[in-house]
Motif scaffolding. Structure first.
Motif, short mmCIF file in Angstrom:
data_model
loop_
_atom_site.label_atom_id
_atom_site.label_comp_id
_atom_site.label_asym_id
_atom_site.label_seq_id
_atom_site.Cartn_x
_atom_site.Cartn_y
_atom_site.Cartn_z
N GLU A 74 -7.30 49.99 4.89
CA GLU A 74 -8.61 50.44 5.37
C GLU A 74 -9.55 49.26 5.59
O GLU A 74 -10.33 49.24 6.57
CB GLU A 74 -9.21 51.42 4.36
CG GLU A 74 -10.58 51.94 4.72
CD GLU A 74 -10.59 52.77 5.99
OE1 GLU A 74 -11.68 52.91 6.60
OE2 GLU A 74 -9.52 53.29 6.39
N ARG A 101 -11.20 48.22 9.29
CA ARG A 101 -12.64 48.06 9.53
C ARG A 101 -12.98 46.70 10.12
O ARG A 101 -14.16 46.40 10.33
CB ARG A 101 -13.41 48.25 8.22
CG ARG A 101 -13.35 49.67 7.68
CD ARG A 101 -14.25 49.84 6.47
NE ARG A 101 -14.26 51.21 5.99
CZ ARG A 101 -15.08 51.67 5.04
NH1 ARG A 101 -15.96 50.84 4.48
NH2 ARG A 101 -15.03 52.93 4.66
N LEU A 147 -14.95 47.94 0.65
CA LEU A 147 -15.17 49.37 0.83
C LEU A 147 -16.31 49.91 -0.03
O LEU A 147 -16.86 50.97 0.29
CB LEU A 147 -13.89 50.14 0.49
CG LEU A 147 -12.63 49.76 1.27
CD1 LEU A 147 -11.44 50.58 0.79
CD2 LEU A 147 -12.84 49.96 2.77
N HIS A 204 -16.12 54.17 -3.10
CA HIS A 204 -15.30 54.68 -2.00
C HIS A 204 -14.09 55.42 -2.56
O HIS A 204 -13.55 55.07 -3.62
CB HIS A 204 -14.85 53.54 -1.10
CG HIS A 204 -14.24 53.98 0.19
ND1 HIS A 204 -12.91 54.28 0.32
CD2 HIS A 204 -14.80 54.19 1.42
CE1 HIS A 204 -12.66 54.64 1.57
NE2 HIS A 204 -13.78 54.60 2.26
N LYS A 264 -2.74 48.83 8.04
CA LYS A 264 -3.83 48.98 8.99
C LYS A 264 -3.55 50.11 9.97
O LYS A 264 -4.44 50.92 10.29
CB LYS A 264 -4.02 47.66 9.74
CG LYS A 264 -5.14 47.65 10.76
CD LYS A 264 -5.23 46.28 11.44
CE LYS A 264 -6.33 46.24 12.49
NZ LYS A 264 -6.40 44.90 13.15
N GLU A 292 -9.36 58.38 5.52
CA GLU A 292 -9.52 58.45 4.07
C GLU A 292 -8.68 59.56 3.44
O GLU A 292 -8.86 59.89 2.26
CB GLU A 292 -11.00 58.67 3.72
CG GLU A 292 -11.89 57.52 4.18
CD GLU A 292 -13.35 57.76 3.86
OE1 GLU A 292 -13.65 58.85 3.30
OE2 GLU A 292 -14.20 56.89 4.15
#
Length: 695
Positions: free
Chosen positions: A188, A192, A205, A209, A235, A243
Motif C-alpha cells: 500500500e 501511494r 500510512l 490505518h 503494489k 484496504e
C-alpha cells in the motif's frame, strides 16, 4: 676495476636470484603458507576428502507398493488430511488474524474457536502434530523403507497426498506468522507513490490505518527488507484490493501457491539429474511440514523465491547439459533460466547464490580456464544487471532495497548460531556481574560467522568448478552454511538448504538430521505467530500429547508406526535396494598425493576420473579455442551424451553413474597453474587421473 665507470663485473650488474634474497627457511615457510592457503579455499584437496560420497549416492529404480502398503498409504493420507482440517478450523480463532477486518469476529459458528481459546489452541496444536506424524509415516513409503525391495509410492500418489494436505490450509486464515500483513502495508505504501525502503507503515500510512494496526509492533516503523520484485507484487495487489485485507491475503497466498507449484515442478527434475529418487526428493523438499505450515499457511515470500530459483536452476542446467555450441534454442533456454534466477534474487537477495553456482557450471562447460570463467561471468552478469535494472526502474522502487538488507538483524534469533553464542555469552557476563555486553559480543560473533560462511561458499564454488560436487548439491550446502551462520534465522529459512539438498543428498547423514529438524521445528511456533499465555500453552500441549499417544495406541495395527524386519533391513541399507546397486570405489590412493608438490603436479587433486560418483553423467570435455564451438562428441559436464546415461535416475549401470564430469587436466588445473612460480626445470610427470571423491 669495480670502482671505475663501466668497469663493474657482469655478476654485479645482474639481478640477484630470488632464492639468494629469501633465506631457505623463509622460502619454505612461504611455500607452506601458499600450500595451506590453497587447501583452505579448496584448490588442493586431499584424495580422501569425501563429502560427496558421504551425502550422495545414485539411487536405483524401485517398483510400486503392494496391496497392503497401498491400504496403509490411504490411511496415512487420510490422517494427514484430518490434521490439516483441524489446523484450518483452529486457525479461525487461533491463527494470525488481523486486528481489524477479522472475518470471523462475532460469527456464531466460524467464530467459535476464538471464544474457546484453550480448546481451540489444543485443536490447532493437535492438527499440527498429526500432520507432522503423517509426513513421517509417508516418508517410509517415499524412501522405500517398508520392504527390503525398496518399493516406493508413485509420483501421482505423492502429488495427490500433498494436494489433499494443502487444500484446507489454502483457504484458512494465515498461521504461524503475521508477515503477510507487513506485505500488505508495504504494498500500500508503494501504491501511494511513497518509498517503502525509506518509510515504515506508521510513517507511510499512519498509526491508525487498518493495515498498520495488523503489522507486528517491531516492524511498524521499519522499512521493507525485501527485494523490489516482492514489493512490486504487493503494489499490484494493493492496487487491486485497496484496504480489503481478506482479498489481499488471498492474493498473496495465490503467489505462495504458485511458488510451491514451481518447487513441485522443478524438484523431481533436478533429482533425476542427480540420479536421486524424485519421489524421495519431493517428500523431503515439497511435502515437508515446513513448506505446508510456513510457505502455504504462513504466506511467506520464500515460496516465490525458492520456486523461481529451482525452475531457473533446472533450465540452466538443462541448457548446459546439451551438447554442441551454446546458441539458438539452447542459448534461449539458458537465458530464460538465468532470468528466472535473477528474478528470484529480486524477491529475496540470498538466492543470488544460485547464479554463482550456475556461473561455475557454465565456465566448466566452456573449458574451466580463465577465458571460460570470464566469458560466463560476463554473460550471467549482463543478464543479472538487465533484470535488476528492469525491475528497479519498472517498479518505480529504485535501488533503495540495497540499504535495507540488514533490517532483519535487529531480531535476536535463537536459531542463529552466532546470535545464540553472543546472547549466551552476554547473559553469562550479567550473571558474573560484568554487565550486559551482548551487543558488543554480537558485533564480534556475527562478522566472524559471516567470514566463515563466505569461505565455505568459496570452497563450494571451487568444488563445483573442479567437478568434485554437483552444482545442485553445492548450492544446497552453501545455503546450509549461510543459514547456520546467518545473523537471523527463522524456521522457514531452513528450507533454503533443505529443498535443493533434497534433490541431491540422499544419504542418512543428511536425510536423518533434515527430517528430525523439519519435524521438530515445524511444531515449535504458535499458530497465532505471537506469544501464548503459559497456562493455556501447558494445557493445550498436555491435551495434544495425550491425544497423540491414544491415537498411536489405537492405530498401532492399521498404520505403519513400527518397521517390520524387512523394513528395518531396508532402512539400514540406506538408499540402495541391494549391494549390486552401490557405486564401486576403486580404493586406490591418489597417485598425485604420493608425489611431492611441484609446479607441474601440485593441482593433480583437481583432476577427476570418469568413474566419479557425485551424481552426473560421464563426460569428456574437449574444449576448443572458440568458446561458442564445442565438439558434438563432447558432453557438457552435466549429462552424458549417451541417452541411457543422461536419463539420470533410470540408469543403474555403475559405469554410467559417474561424477560431475571428467574434466580435462588442463581445465581442472587452470587456476593452480597460474599461481605456479617454479623456475627450475622439473622432470616430466605423466598426468594421473584420480577418482573424484567429492569436496
Amino acid at each position: 676495476m669495480s670502482g671505475e665507470p663501466g668497469g663493474e663485473r657482469d655478476d654485479e650488474t645482474r639481478p640477484a636470484r630470488v632464492d639468494t634474497l629469501i633465506p631457505p627457511r623463509a622460502s619454505r615457510s612461504f611455500a607452506a603458507a601458499v600450500t595451506f592457503g590453497r587447501r583452505v579455499v579448496g584448490l588442493d584437496v586431499a584424495p580422501d576428502h569425501t563429502v560427496s560420497d558421504a551425502l550422495h549416492a545414485n539411487e536405483p529404480e524401485a517398483g510400486g507398493l503392494d496391496a497392503k502398503e497401498n491400504a496403509q498409504l490411504r490411511r496415512v493420507r487420510l490422517l494427514g488430511a484430518t490434521g490439516s482440517v483441524m489446523m484450518a478450523i483452529g486457525a479461525l480463532g487461533l491463527g494470525a488474524q488481523p486486528t481489524l477486518q477479522n472475518p470471523t469476529y462475532g460469527k456464531a459458528i466460524i467464530g467459535l474457536p476464538a471464544r474457546v481459546h484453550s480448546s481451540g489452541l489444543a485443536v490447532t496444536m493437535l492438527g499440527t502434530v498429526v500432520v507432522m506424524l503423517a509426513w513421517l509415516l509417508l516418508g517410509r513409503f517415499a524412501l522405500g523403507l517398508r520392504s527390503s525391495q525398496g518399493r516406493r509410492l508413485t509420483r501421482s500418489q505423492l502429488d495427490r497426498t500433498l494436494l489433499l494436505w494443502i487444500i484446507p490450509l489454502s483457504v484458512a486464515p494465515p498461521m504461524f506468522s503475521q508477515d503477510v500483513y507487513s506485505y500488505l502495508a508495504q504494498g500500500e505504501i508503494a501504491a501511494r507513490g511513497l518509498d517503502p525502503y525509506d518509510v515504515g507503515p506508521v510513517q507511510g500510512l499512519g498509526q491508525d490505518h487498518v493495515l498498520t494496526r495488523s503489522v507486528p509492533n517491531i516492524w511498524q516503523n521499519t522499512p521493507a527488507p525485501y527485494g523490489p520484485l516482492s514489493l512490486w507484487f504487493g503494489k499490484g495487489i494493493a492496487a487491486l484490493t485497496g484496504e480489503n485485507m481478506l482479498a489481499g491475503v488471498l492474493l498473496h497466498r495465490v503467489l505462495a501457491l504458485i511458488g510451491v507449484a514451481c518447487v513441485v515442478w522443478a524438484l523431481p527434475r533436478l533429482a533425476q539429474r542427480c540420479r536421486v529418487s524424485p519421489v524421495a526428493a519431493l517428500w523431503l523438499g515439497a511435502a515437508n511440514p515446513l513448506v505446508i505450515f510456513h510457505l502455504v499457511s504462513g504466506v511467506h515470500n520464500e515460496a516465490m523465491m525458492i520456486g523461481l530459483m529451482l525452475v531457473g536452476l533446472e533450465l540452466c542446467l538443462a541448457a548446459v547439459s546439451r551438447t554442441g555450441p551454446l546458441r539458438g534454442p539452447t542459448l534461449a533456454l539458458f537465458l530464460t533460466g538465468a532470468t528466472l534466477l535473477a528474478l528470484s534474487a529480486m524477491v529475496k537477495i540470498p538466492s543470488m547464490l544460485a547464479l554463482a553456482f550456475v556461473w561455475m557450471a557454465l565456465s566448466r562447460r566452456w573449458g574451466g580456464k580463465w577465458r571460460g570463467i570470464t566469458a560466463s561471468a560476463l554473460l550471467l552478469g549482463a543478464v543479472t544487471a538487465t533484470v535488476t535494472l528492469a525491475i528497479c526502474v519498472g517498479s518505480g522502487l529504485g535501488f533503495g532495497w540495497v540499504g535495507t538488507l540488514g533490517t532483519a538483524n535487529a531480531v535476536r534469533s535463537w536459531m542463529s548460531l552466532p546470535t545464540l553464542l553472543g546472547v549466551i555469552t552476554g547473559f553469562g557476563g550479567v550473571l558474573l556481574g560484568l554487565g550486559d555486553h551482548t551487543t558488543a559480543l554480537l558485533s564480534i560473533t556475527r562478522p566472524i560467522a559471516a567470514a566463515a560462511a563466505t569461505l565455505l561458499v568459496v570452497r563450494l564454488l571451487i568444488a563445483t568448478w573442479s567437478g568434485r560436487l554437483h552444482p545442485v548439491g553445492a548450492l544446497g550446502l552453501a545455503f546450509g552454511a549461510v543459514v547456520l551462520l546467518f545473523p537471523v534465522v527463522q524456521p522457514w529459512y531452513l528450507l533454503w538448504g533443505i529443498v535443493p539438498l533434497a534433490a541431491w543428498a540422499n544419504r542418512p547423514l543428511f536425510r536423518v538430521p533434515a527430517t528430525v529438524a523439519s519435524a521438530v521445528v515445524s511444531v515449535l511456533l504458535m499458530p497465532s505467530g505471537s506469544e501464548i499465555t503459559p497456562f493455556v500453552l501447558i494445557y493445550a500441549a498436555t491435551i495434544t500429547i495425550l491425544t497423540c499417544l491414544l491415537m498411536i495406541l489405537a492405530t498401532r495395527k492399521s498404520l505403519p508406526w513400527r518397521l517390520d524386519e524387512s523394513g528395518a533391513a531396508a532402512e539400514a541399507a540406506g538408499p540402495f535396494a541391494s549391494t549390486k546397486d552401490r557405486p564401486e570405489s576403486t580404493g586406490r590412493p591418489d597417485a598425485a598425493a604420493q608425489r611431492p608438490e611441484t609446479g607441474s603436479n601440485r593441482s593433480a587433486h583437481l583432476v577427476t576420473d570418469s568413474t566419479a560418483t557425485s551424481g552426473f553423467g560421464a563426460t569428456e570435455a574437449r574444449t576448443t579455442n572458440d568458446l561458442e564451438s564445442i565438439e558434438a562428441s563432447a558432453t557438457t559436464g552435466f549429462g552424458a551424451a549417451d541417452p541411457s546415461a543422461a536419463s539420470g535416475f533410470r540408469s543403474t549401470d555403475p559405469s554410467a553413474t559417474t561424477g560431475f564430469g571428467s574434466p580435462d587436466a588442463g581445465a581442472a588445473t587452470a587456476l593452480a597453474a597460474t599461481e605456479s612460480t617454479a623456475t627450475d626445470a622439473e622432470p616430466a610427470v605423466p598426468a594421473t587421473r584420480s577418482t573424484a571423491r567429492g569436496e
